[in-house]
Scaffold this motif. Structure first.
Motif, PDB file in Angstrom:
ATOM      1  N   ASP A  93       0.871  -1.092   0.110  1.00 22.70           N
ATOM      2  CA  ASP A  93      -0.116  -0.123   0.076  1.00 22.70           C
ATOM      3  C   ASP A  93       0.711   1.468   0.003  1.00 22.70           C
ATOM      4  N   SER A  97      -0.404  -0.053  -4.375  1.00 24.42           N
ATOM      5  CA  SER A  97      -2.102  -0.048  -4.434  1.00 24.42           C
ATOM      6  C   SER A  97      -2.425   1.380  -5.001  1.00 24.42           C
ATOM      7  N   PRO A 100      -8.183  -1.279  -1.119  1.00 21.01           N
ATOM      8  CA  PRO A 100      -7.742  -2.576  -0.184  1.00 21.01           C
ATOM      9  C   PRO A 100      -7.425  -3.717  -1.254  1.00 21.01           C
ATOM     10  N   ASN A 158      -4.754  -5.148  -2.763  1.00 28.83           N
ATOM     11  CA  ASN A 158      -3.858  -5.920  -2.000  1.00 28.83           C
ATOM     12  C   ASN A 158      -4.227  -6.842  -1.269  1.00 28.83           C
TER      13      ASN A 158
END
Length: 137
Positions: free
Chosen positions: A46, A70, A75, A78
């Motif tokens: 991230d 990312s 989210p 990932n």
């Protein structure tokens, strides 16, 4: 804590524990990777400051590892790592107290060994990460 997950077989290939969530924590996790870091093709993370900094850029550049970040607030970019972290937190972290950082590091090492060698994964045809790696390589 920081864990590095191999997307190929969901094996935890690097890990560390420290007082602060920072670049040194990630650097220390890379230092525990037992394979040649030049074999790592891509490092995805991230956009946290612990991942996007000068110290980590030196590691990535030195070993010619490609970088992937990312999208901000996504989210799903990932997903494997997020799923692994959920398992990690549920099985290893929640409801536990560690008396010292050295105890945490000792137990983290044991958990990673168990996770890689004993814990089966449905996405790996109900094999452990190590079994899957050995079977497919």
């Amino acid at each position: 804590m920081c864990v590095l997950v191999d997307l190929f077989n969901r094996e935890i290939i690097g890990y560390s524990a420290g007082v602060h969530k920072n670049a040194q924590l990630v650097y220390d996790a890379f230092a525990t990777v037992k394979t040649d870091l030049r074999k790592i093709q891509m490092f995805h993370s991230d956009r946290g400051s612990e991942f996007k900094n000068e110290l980590l850029e030196k590691v990535i550049t030195t070993f010619e590892i490609k970088r992937s970040l990312s999208m901000k607030g996504c989210p799903y970019d990932n997903a494997v790592a997020e799923a692994t972290f959920k398992i990690f937190k549920t099985e290893f972290v929640y409801g536990r107290n560690f008396d010292s950082l050295s105890q945490l590091r000792y137990e983290l090492k044991s958990y990673v060994k168990w996770f890689n060698n004993n814990r089966i994964h449905g996405s790996l045809n109900y094999m452990t990460p190590v079994e899957f790696r050995k079977l497919t390589l």
